[in-house]
Design an enzyme around this catalytic site. Structure first.
Site, PDB file in Angstrom:
ATOM      1  N   ALA A  43       4.590   2.948   0.565  1.00  0.00           N
ATOM      2  CA  ALA A  43       4.510   1.816   1.486  1.00  0.00           C
ATOM      3  C   ALA A  43       5.522   0.755   1.064  1.00  0.00           C
ATOM      4  O   ALA A  43       6.019   0.753  -0.064  1.00  0.00           O
ATOM      5  CB  ALA A  43       3.101   1.233   1.493  1.00  0.00           C
ATOM      6  N   GLY A  64       1.708   5.773   0.688  1.00  0.00           N
ATOM      7  CA  GLY A  64       1.580   5.877   2.137  1.00  0.00           C
ATOM      8  C   GLY A  64       2.317   7.080   2.702  1.00  0.00           C
ATOM      9  O   GLY A  64       1.914   7.656   3.719  1.00  0.00           O
ATOM     10  N   GLU A  92       0.002   9.881   2.365  1.00  0.00           N
ATOM     11  CA  GLU A  92      -1.048   9.747   3.371  1.00  0.00           C
ATOM     12  C   GLU A  92      -0.555  10.183   4.752  1.00  0.00           C
ATOM     13  O   GLU A  92      -1.285  10.832   5.515  1.00  0.00           O
ATOM     14  CB  GLU A  92      -1.560   8.301   3.405  1.00  0.00           C
ATOM     15  N   GLU A 112      -0.675   4.310  -6.523  1.00  0.00           N
ATOM     16  CA  GLU A 112      -1.241   2.976  -6.255  1.00  0.00           C
ATOM     17  C   GLU A 112      -1.952   2.365  -7.466  1.00  0.00           C
ATOM     18  O   GLU A 112      -1.958   1.141  -7.639  1.00  0.00           O
ATOM     19  CB  GLU A 112      -2.224   3.048  -5.081  1.00  0.00           C
TER      20      GLU A 112
END
Length: 258
Positions: free
Chosen positions: A66, A109, A112, A132
């Site tokens: 991200a 992300g 994901e 993360e």
């Protein structure tokens, strides 16, 4: 299609193409980029001429995480009001197959987003992971849920807690990746598979996708009831008549998605 700033889109045959296009930051995902991805997915889902979508990344990575710059100074209340994961939730509503083609890194992300695809083809040098924990946070766009359903509680916790990356070979062994491909052949092999899938009966593909995802959450009995309902519904389609007629006539069927 809309004029997108952070992705590229196109159609090749019956295949919709979405390419993440922020190569200078390894396709780091920000909110606008996710919104554009979802818009493109939904557009392809509505189009009669598109039967499969392929999602890939431009440059050296699929998506290396991200956009930290966008999130670093956020506070909990603002994030709750913003409801930033609403776009992510819309991905699970896509009815047609979505195939991810992953090379380089798929982290945070990006991992994901890869997990949100129905199938993953990966270059044999690709790497996956959730770093993360090293930033003081955790996956928030479905990572803890999708990874656990795929590989089980123990291995999911190991990767989420340590932040370690897994190789593409390990991801295949764990059932995350469908096929490993040489990097130079990744898009070609993914497109070949997508083209083959696009010739199958669209309603059969759609209904079986629904039933398989129900299996993740339903009991076996409940899932079988859903499966049987969809099985019966297909007998009201023109494609079912065409498929069985073609079988008896010893020819290839021509499916129309009706």
């Amino acid at each position: 299609m809309d004029n997108f700033m952070m992705i590229e889109t196109g159609v090749q045959g019956k295949i919709g193409l979405i390419t993440l296009n922020r190569p200078k930051v390894l396709n780091a995902l920000n909110r606008q980029m996710i919104h554009e991805i979802v818009q493109a997915l939904e557009e392809f889902d509505r189009r009669d001429d598109v039967r499969v979508t392929v999602l890939s990344g431009k440059g050296r990575a699929f998506a290396a995480g991200a956009d930290i710059e966008e999130m670093a100074d956020e506070d909990a209340i603002h994030m709750e009001w913003m409801n930033q994961f609403a776009d992510w939730d819309r991905i699970s509503m896509i009815k047609k197959p979505v195939i991810g083609a992953v090379h380089g890194f798929a982290l945070g992300g990006g991992f994901e987003l890869a997990l949100a695809c129905d199938l993953l083809f990966a270059a044999d040098q690709a790497q996956f992971g959730f770093p993360e924990v090293n930033l003081g946070v955790m996956p928030g766009a479905g990572g803890t849920q999708r990874l656990t359903k795929l590989i089980g509680k123990t291995k999911a916790l190991e990767y989420i807690w340590t932040g370690e990356t897994m190789t593409a070979s390990k991801a295949e062994k764990l059932g995350i990746v469908s096929r490993l491909v040489a990097p130079e052949l990744l898009i070609e092999e993914t497109m070949r598979f997508a083209a083959s899938l696009a010739e199958k009966a669209p309603l059969s593909i759609r209904f079986s996708k629904e039933a398989v995802y129900k299996a993740l959450d339903y009991s076996v009995y409940e899932g079988m009831q859903y499966e049987r309902k969809n099985f019966s519904l297909l007998f009201s389609s023109e494609d079912q008549k065409e498929g069985m007629r073609a079988f008896k006539e010893k020819r290839l069927p021509l499916f129309k998605g009706k």
